[in-house]
Design a protein around this motif. Structure first.
Motif, PDB file in Angstrom:
ATOM      1  N   THR A 244       0.849  -1.177   0.000  1.00 56.57           N
ATOM      2  CA  THR A 244       0.000   0.000   0.000  1.00 56.57           C
ATOM      3  C   THR A 244       0.891   1.235   0.000  1.00 56.57           C
ATOM      4  O   THR A 244       2.128   1.122  -0.007  1.00 56.57           O
ATOM      5  N   LYS A 245       0.294   2.392  -0.048  1.00 52.14           N
ATOM      6  CA  LYS A 245       1.102   3.617  -0.051  1.00 52.14           C
ATOM      7  C   LYS A 245       0.229   4.753   0.412  1.00 52.14           C
ATOM      8  O   LYS A 245      -0.878   4.924  -0.075  1.00 52.14           O
ATOM      9  N   GLY A 246       0.742   5.508   1.348  1.00 50.42           N
ATOM     10  CA  GLY A 246      -0.061   6.581   1.915  1.00 50.42           C
ATOM     11  C   GLY A 246       0.248   7.937   1.318  1.00 50.42           C
ATOM     12  O   GLY A 246       1.204   8.116   0.561  1.00 50.42           O
ATOM     13  N   GLY A 351      11.100   1.279  14.529  1.00 50.62           N
ATOM     14  CA  GLY A 351      10.520   2.618  14.546  1.00 50.62           C
ATOM     15  C   GLY A 351      10.168   3.032  15.957  1.00 50.62           C
ATOM     16  O   GLY A 351      10.990   3.559  16.719  1.00 50.62           O
ATOM     17  N   SER A 352       8.935   2.748  16.349  1.00 51.85           N
ATOM     18  CA  SER A 352       8.399   3.223  17.631  1.00 51.85           C
ATOM     19  C   SER A 352       9.296   2.859  18.815  1.00 51.85           C
ATOM     20  O   SER A 352       9.570   3.698  19.682  1.00 51.85           O
ATOM     21  N   ASP A 353       9.727   1.613  18.865  1.00 45.49           N
ATOM     22  CA  ASP A 353      10.457   1.157  20.040  1.00 45.49           C
ATOM     23  C   ASP A 353      11.785   1.894  20.225  1.00 45.49           C
ATOM     24  O   ASP A 353      12.256   2.068  21.353  1.00 45.49           O
ATOM     25  N   ILE A 389      12.951   6.671  11.336  1.00 47.77           N
ATOM     26  CA  ILE A 389      12.426   7.866  12.013  1.00 47.77           C
ATOM     27  C   ILE A 389      11.241   8.400  11.203  1.00 47.77           C
ATOM     28  O   ILE A 389      11.333   8.521   9.981  1.00 47.77           O
ATOM     29  N   ASP A 390      10.158   8.699  11.884  1.00 46.54           N
ATOM     30  CA  ASP A 390       8.952   9.231  11.234  1.00 46.54           C
ATOM     31  C   ASP A 390       8.633  10.616  11.782  1.00 46.54           C
ATOM     32  O   ASP A 390       7.705  10.776  12.577  1.00 46.54           O
ATOM     33  N   PRO A 391       9.389  11.621  11.391  1.00 48.69           N
ATOM     34  CA  PRO A 391       9.178  12.948  11.974  1.00 48.69           C
ATOM     35  C   PRO A 391       8.154  13.791  11.211  1.00 48.69           C
ATOM     36  O   PRO A 391       7.892  13.566  10.037  1.00 48.69           O
ATOM     37  N   CYS A 459       6.238  15.171   3.733  1.00 47.22           N
ATOM     38  CA  CYS A 459       6.588  14.970   2.315  1.00 47.22           C
ATOM     39  C   CYS A 459       6.088  13.643   1.761  1.00 47.22           C
ATOM     40  O   CYS A 459       6.009  13.468   0.540  1.00 47.22           O
ATOM     41  N   ASP A 460       5.773  12.695   2.648  1.00 48.10           N
ATOM     42  CA  ASP A 460       5.410  11.345   2.223  1.00 48.10           C
ATOM     43  C   ASP A 460       4.293  11.361   1.173  1.00 48.10           C
ATOM     44  O   ASP A 460       3.250  11.979   1.383  1.00 48.10           O
ATOM     45  N   GLY A 461       4.541  10.704   0.052  1.00 49.59           N
ATOM     46  CA  GLY A 461       3.523  10.557  -0.985  1.00 49.59           C
ATOM     47  C   GLY A 461       3.199  11.828  -1.754  1.00 49.59           C
ATOM     48  O   GLY A 461       2.304  11.821  -2.596  1.00 49.59           O
TER      49      GLY A 461
HETATM   50  O1  1PR Z   1       6.965   1.488  14.739  1.00 54.27           O
HETATM   51  O2  1PR Z   1       8.705  -0.271  14.689  1.00 54.27           O
HETATM   52  O3  1PR Z   1       6.321  -0.834  14.266  1.00 54.27           O
HETATM   53  O4  1PR Z   1       7.653   0.412  12.615  1.00 54.27           O
HETATM   54  C1  1PR Z   1       6.626   0.808  11.782  1.00 54.27           C
HETATM   55  C2  1PR Z   1       7.230   1.158  10.447  1.00 54.27           C
HETATM   56  O5  1PR Z   1       6.174   1.366   9.525  1.00 54.27           O
HETATM   57  C3  1PR Z   1       8.050   2.422  10.496  1.00 54.27           C
HETATM   58  O6  1PR Z   1       9.221   2.226   9.753  1.00 54.27           O
HETATM   59  C4  1PR Z   1       7.151   3.466   9.821  1.00 54.27           C
HETATM   60  O7  1PR Z   1       7.936   4.349   9.041  1.00 54.27           O
HETATM   61  C5  1PR Z   1       6.284   2.618   8.918  1.00 54.27           C
HETATM   62  N1  1PR Z   1       4.923   3.159   8.770  1.00 54.27           N
HETATM   63  C6  1PR Z   1       3.971   3.120   9.718  1.00 54.27           C
HETATM   64  N2  1PR Z   1       2.832   3.647   9.220  1.00 54.27           N
HETATM   65  C7  1PR Z   1       3.070   4.023   7.977  1.00 54.27           C
HETATM   66  C8  1PR Z   1       2.112   4.634   7.060  1.00 54.27           C
HETATM   67  O8  1PR Z   1       2.443   5.025   5.961  1.00 54.27           O
HETATM   68  N3  1PR Z   1       0.877   4.765   7.491  1.00 54.27           N
HETATM   69  N4  1PR Z   1       4.990   3.932   6.519  1.00 54.27           N
HETATM   70  C9  1PR Z   1       4.394   3.715   7.685  1.00 54.27           C
HETATM   71  C10 1PR Z   1       6.046   4.665   6.439  1.00 54.27           C
HETATM   72  C11 1PR Z   1       7.134   5.883   4.884  1.00 54.27           C
HETATM   73  C12 1PR Z   1       7.976   5.208   3.918  1.00 54.27           C
HETATM   74  C13 1PR Z   1       7.517   5.541   2.536  1.00 54.27           C
HETATM   75  C14 1PR Z   1       8.317   6.756   2.156  1.00 54.27           C
HETATM   76  C15 1PR Z   1       8.434   6.973   0.691  1.00 54.27           C
HETATM   77  N5  1PR Z   1       6.014   5.092   5.149  1.00 54.27           N
HETATM   78  O9  1PR Z   1       8.010   3.865   4.095  1.00 54.27           O
HETATM   79  O10 1PR Z   1       7.770   4.419   1.783  1.00 54.27           O
HETATM   80  O11 1PR Z   1       7.727   7.883   2.764  1.00 54.27           O
HETATM   81  O12 1PR Z   1       7.211   7.223   0.131  1.00 54.27           O
HETATM   82  P1  1PR Z   1       7.079   8.057  -1.207  1.00 54.27           P
HETATM   83  O13 1PR Z   1       8.276   7.774  -2.044  1.00 54.27           O
HETATM   84  O14 1PR Z   1       5.832   7.541  -1.871  1.00 54.27           O
HETATM   85  O15 1PR Z   1       6.958   9.500  -0.806  1.00 54.27           O
HETATM   86  P2  1PR Z   1       7.376   0.195  14.172  1.00 54.27           P
END
Ligand code: 1PR
Length: 538
Positions: A244-246, A351-353, A389-391, A459-461
């Protein structure tokens, strides 16, 4: 043994040699495992993929009598291929938790890379070889890059000149391969070096199948920048595991049904990206924070199947933490990680941990050694542990308004704010925490992270480019490699991030899944811009 399609494998059980097994099988060979020292002496050809730490490997080899058998086997010039630690162990000693004595077959000491001169340690990624003498198994490598991941290395010297068949430069010249008669060893990972790596294994396994030799000019080279394809994986509402992709982490369609966006099947897409030239593939189990990954067997299945055909590094993240299931059975984060490694992952990502561990460490200033990050990196080495890191960007008027590291932003915020800090989140961006990306990055490096996967929720997506301010801040703050992530929308975004920041790799998801920009176009563009890259074999 006796049959020419059989290869003997020395796996002393210290870690994951699944990818070596997969590569051998992929090339049409059967594997016989070493159980006793006699099995070594009776082998027709022996592969020794060293894993884990030098001292514990030597310990096992000595106690089981394998060390002596190995020395005899090698002194008798029997066909041998050591990989990574399987090369280092041939030397006299190593500084890794040492000095510790090795097998002592080759003069020299294995030491740690020096990171003070700006070279990030571990040395992770694709680098080129400078061939010192004919090595046969390297005949197809030419000017291609091969994949390394290590913090320790052996150095070439006058004493070991007759062994060294190639070197690699990373800060200084180190031993990339050795060859004497039928005895070979490589510091890089042929099982993770794509087609070029498979050719090295093929030439060792089947020395009679000589093709034409590629000339190797031994041109000087730098560590290549990596292009990584990322697959965010979760179960959809029907229970199927989908890629999937957000948009800013929201993965649901904005329709009445509100279904999880489905961009394809994980194993198929990973296989496709490997063929397209991805330098690595990452899987993120994005609901791992709430669903226990060992209950989530499909993800392990995805790893097993992917690793049978994909011969570049695989990272998996999501749900790495301690867990007690509904029956009261306790699983440590180390068990969760071990299961991922056994299923074919080369690196795990936390990530979270890692956020909780960093907060705790900042508060107490005590390294307990108990966090998932510390435990996993102690057992598997820091090169196997990525922190994701998810900042989220938080604008401020005045840097003194917050206790976190702020930067002057390139583009002011909605109310003209000139500063911002980057707030870490947990649970897939759902919860903000009282720690910044800068503070987190510094602390996790100290706690044993080997690499940082740097996302950015804003910036994601969005396809508008990477957050250069953020990536510059973090890649200048740490001495481990940083993977830039989130926001790639065009080939120019990749060259921008490599030219303006010290990122070691760039990761993208959406543009690859939607087939807007193929990986090959990204690489062609980067090459045109003069950026050092791993080019796949034609
Ligand atoms: O917290 O140890 O269980 O890890 C959860 C992992 O899942 C983390 O690495 C976190 O980044 C990821 N995650 C959780 N929720 C989402 C979500 O999208 N709802 N995805 C998620 C993270 C970010 C990237 C993405 C880039 C590039 N997504 O993985 O692929 O932003 O995207 P783009 O090129 O389309 O812009 P834990």
């Amino acid at each position: 043994s006796g049959s020419s399609s059989v290869v003997t494998l020395l796996d002393y059980g210290a870690g994951n040699v699944r990818s070596v097994r997969n590569a051998i099988r992929y090339l049409g060979f059967e594997i016989e495992d070493v159980r006793t020292p006699e099995d070594i002496l009776n082998a027709d050809r022996l592969i020794f993929p060293g894993v884990g730490a030098f001292a514990s490997a030597m310990d096992v080899l000595t106690k089981t009598g394998m060390a002596e058998a190995l020395c005899t086997y090698i002194k008798n010039d029997r066909p041998f291929l050591g990989i990574c630690l399987g090369l280092q162990l041939l030397f006299e000693s190593s500084d890794e938790n040492g000095p510790v004595n090795g097998l002592g077959l080759i003069p020299g000491v294995v030491g740690r890379f020096n990171s003070s001169n700006g070279f990030r340690v571990p040395h992770i990624g694709w680098n080129a070889l400078q061939v010192a003498k004919d090595s046969e198994i390297l005949d197809d490598v030419g000017d291609h890059h091969v994949y390394f991941v290590h913090s320790y290395r052996a150095m070439p010297s006058d004493d070991n000149k007759e062994w060294v068949s190639s070197t690699c430069n990373y800060g200084d010249d180190f031993v990339a391969s050795i060859r004497r008669g039928n005895v070979h060893a490589v510091q890089f990972h042929p099982e993770k070096s794509g087609d070029v790596g498979l050719s090295v294994l093929r030439r060792f396994l089947n020395p009679k199948s000589q093709g034409t030799k590629k000339s190797t000019q031994g041109k000087a080279s730098k560590l290549a920048k990596r292009v990584i394809a990322c697959l965010d994986v979760r179960a959809n509402d029907k229970g199927d595991l989908v890629v999937t992709k957000g948009d800013q982490y929201d993965v649901r369609e904005h329709t009445k049904e509100n279904e999880v966006r489905n961009l394809g099947k994980p194993v198929e897409l990973a296989g496709q990206y490997y063929k397209d030239g991805a330098d690595e593939v990452s899987f993120l189990n994005i609901t791992g924070f709430r669903d226990f990954p060992l209950g989530d067997l499909p993800m392990l299945q995805v790893l097993r199947h992917t690793s049978e055909n994909v011969f570049v590094p695989l990272t998996v993240g999501g749900g790495i933490r301690d867990f007690t299931d509904a029956n009261g059975r306790y699983y440590s984060s180390l068990e969760v990680a071990s299961e991922y490694f056994r299923s074919g992952a080369d690196k795990i990502s936390i990530g979270s941990d890692a956020v909780y561990a960093a907060e705790e460490y900042i508060k107490t200033k005590v390294k307990t050694g108990k966090s998932s990050l510390e435990q996993i990196s102690k057992v598997y080495g820091n090169q196997a542990v990525v922190v994701s890191i998810d900042p989220r960007r938080v604008y401020v008027k005045d840097p003194n308004d917050v206790q976190f590291k702020t930067i002057r932003v390139t583009k002011p915020g909605p109310n003209g704010e000139e500063y911002a800090w980057y707030q870490c989140t947990v649970n897939g961006g759902r919860e903000g925490r009282p720690i910044g990306a800068y503070e987190l990055a510094k602390v996790v490096e100290e706690l044993g992270a080997g690499e940082i996967l740097l996302n950015c929720i804003d910036c994601d997506g969005q396809g508008k480019g990477f957050d250069i301010d953020l990536i510059k801040l973090i890649s200048d703050a740490v001495s481990i490699p940083v993977i830039a992530s989130s926001g790639a929308g065009a080939v120019e975004h990749f060259s921008e991030v490599f030219m303006k920041t010290n990122a070691s790799a760039a990761l993208a998801a959406g543009i690859f899944h939607r087939k807007e920009v193929p990986i090959q176009s990204v690489k062609e563009h980067l090459l045109k811009e003069g950026i050092e890259l791993n080019q796949t074999m034609e």
